[in-house]
Design an enzyme around this catalytic site. Structure first.
Site, PDB file in Angstrom:
ATOM      1  CG  HIS A 134      -2.043  11.858 -10.153  1.00 22.24           C
ATOM      2  ND1 HIS A 134      -2.490  13.137 -10.358  1.00 22.24           N
ATOM      3  CD2 HIS A 134      -2.581  11.464  -8.971  1.00 22.24           C
ATOM      4  CE1 HIS A 134      -3.255  13.508  -9.342  1.00 22.24           C
ATOM      5  NE2 HIS A 134      -3.339  12.502  -8.483  1.00 22.24           N
ATOM      6  CG  ASP A 211       3.982  12.606 -10.477  1.00 21.73           C
ATOM      7  OD1 ASP A 211       4.291  12.737  -9.274  1.00 21.73           O
ATOM      8  OD2 ASP A 211       2.822  12.417 -10.864  1.00 21.73           O
ATOM      9  CD  GLN A 214       1.875   8.386  -4.008  1.00 18.14           C
ATOM     10  OE1 GLN A 214       2.326   7.852  -2.984  1.00 18.14           O
ATOM     11  NE2 GLN A 214       0.828   9.197  -3.973  1.00 18.14           N
ATOM     12  CE  LYS A 237       0.080  13.162  -3.319  1.00 15.96           C
ATOM     13  NZ  LYS A 237      -1.238  12.608  -3.038  1.00 15.96           N
ATOM     14  CB  CYS A 381      -6.226  11.587  -9.739  1.00 14.39           C
ATOM     15  SG  CYS A 381      -7.248  12.548  -8.642  1.00 14.39           S
TER      16      CYS A 381
END
Ligand code: PMP
Length: 424
Positions: A134, A211, A214, A237, A381
């Site tokens: 991302h 990161d 997700q 999220k 993104c």
């Protein structure tokens, strides 16, 4: 036990209809159709307990934290710090001091780039990321390179969007200082082999930034098992509020790092001659935080924990498998990345990216919207990931545990309509 048996066993008590009752936003008509919300990688919907926690804070608890002697301030501080402790348990971090409240994944990664990167990197040091990151896990490193003269290296992915471990190992060298990868790709759903990535990075003395935007919504996460040094995720999220997120940082590293922002709450003493900084985690939490957000994030984490991250992953895998089968039958539809191989399904979260011969992704998104189906169309993104697959944009349907097989049917019906409308 086989994987299938494990899955069906863990699904025995997953009652999706019951779960959906907890999410008020799902029970509405959009353009006279039942809402089918398949844009969960962008943001997730909130259970009533999260909405109640926000309303309770502003209705009954509102006070600034960490500084008041009065009752309300102490109550709010207690609730905020209890949330931190709860999130520590959820991530299996070693100490509450390792849990830093931030605005979201983006701020978490920028904090590491500024504070760790700014104080540890010099010219010609190297930062390694993957091709499918991302923008939040690309640009902070580019900015760091511009400030320090460090060099950004990119690990390629194969045609399924899978991280290429051998190429990664070959990129690592004694100048590698930081390896930053997504736990799971928001554009393709691919899960990266973080444990192995961390092992190889640590062999070279590099730190590992994950990161987790997700990761946390779809997978059980144990930062000590992953053996990462930093792990960032966003509250919104993971069924919590916007404007709040978490950066986990290994204590030995964050102890030595300089503050990221200066202001109230992050100091021990201030004079014009010298300022000393607060202990962890306050050193990284300047200013009044999103107090309601932190408290409601605890409710979101409680919700996910009660459902069980393993059961969530197992249920979403059944949905993903069903969706891939259904979408593969649609004329002119091409799945992008993470090819629909059975043995690969456990290697991805519920994100399905595709293009269609008949229409541009934006037109597909618009047709689906008229059917009440919310998906995302665009580059997500992740422009370099799009470039890798030779497309400017994709349609992305992204799943959560409250989605149903009937909703996947509605998606497929909408896509057949795209073919009718555009003559595909
Ligand atoms: N990384 C990934 C993999 C994401 O999916 C997102 C959000 N789409 C981000 C980072 C950025 O998250 P936020 O905007 O909440 O900071």
């Amino acid at each position: 036990m086989t994987r299938a048996a494990e899955t069906s066993g863990s699904l025995l008590c997953f009652d999706v209809d019951r779960v959906r009752e907890d999410f008020p936003v799902l029970h509405q008509k959009i353009r006279d159709r039942d809402l089918v919300y398949l844009d969960n990688a962008a943001t997730t919907q909130k259970p009533q307990t999260v909405i109640d926690a926000i309303s309770r804070y502003y209705g009954q608890q509102n006070a600034n934290i960490h500084r008041g002697v009065h009752y309300l301030s102490q109550e709010a501080t207690f609730a905020y710090e209890r949330a931190r402790a709860r999130i520590r348990l959820f991530l299996n971090a070693a100490a509450n001091a390792e849990i830093i409240f931030v605005r979201g994944t983006t701020e978490g990664i920028n904090l590491v780039a500024h504070s760790y990167g700014g104080s540890n990197l010099k010219e010609n040091d190297e930062i390694v990321i993957s091709h499918t990151e991302h923008h939040s896990n690309i640009i902070p490193w580019q900015l760091l390179c511009a400030r320090t003269g460090a060099i950004l290296r990119v690990v390629p992915v194969d045609d399924d969007g899978q991280f290429l471990l051998e190429e990664y190992a070959a990129l690592l060298n004694d100048r590698t200082r930081i390896v930053a990868v997504a736990h799971a790709s928001n554009a393709l759903g691919t899960i990266n082999p973080v444990r192995e990535i961390a092992r190889l990075a640590h062999d070279r003395g590099a730190v590992v930034v994950v990161d987790g935007a997700q990761g946390v919504p779809h997978l059980p996460v144990d930062v000590r098992d992953l053996d990462c040094d930093f792990y960032a995720f966003s509250g919104h999220k993971v069924f919590g509020p916007t404007g709040v997120g978490i950066l986990y940082g290994r204590k030995s590293l964050i102890d030595a790092m300089p503050p990221y922002e200066g202001g109230g709450s992050m100091i021990k003493t201030v004079s014009f001659e010298e300022t000393t900084y607060a202990d962890l985690p306050a050193k990284f939490e300047a200013g009044t935080p999103h107090i309601a957000g932190g408290i409601a994030l605890e409710s979101a984490i409680d919700y996910v924990t009660a459902l069980g991250p393993e059961r969530i992953a197992a249920y979403e895998t059944t949905l993903l498998e069903y969706a891939i089968d259904l979408l593969s039958e649609i004329d002119g539809l091409r799945l992008i990345g993470a090819a629909p191989k059975r043995d690969r399904i456990g290697d991805r979260v519920g994100v399905i990216s595709f293009v269609m011969e008949a229409a541009h992704p934006h037109d597909i998104g618009t047709i689906l919207d008229t059917e009440g189906v919310a998906v995302r169309a665009g580059h997500h993104c992740a422009q370099p990931a799009m470039a890798r697959f030779g497309v400017p944009a994709t349609v992305r349907a992204s799943l959560a545990f409250y989605n149903t097989h009937e909703e996947i049917d509605a998606l497929a019906a909408g896509l057949r309509k795209v073919n009718e409308v555009f003559g595909g």
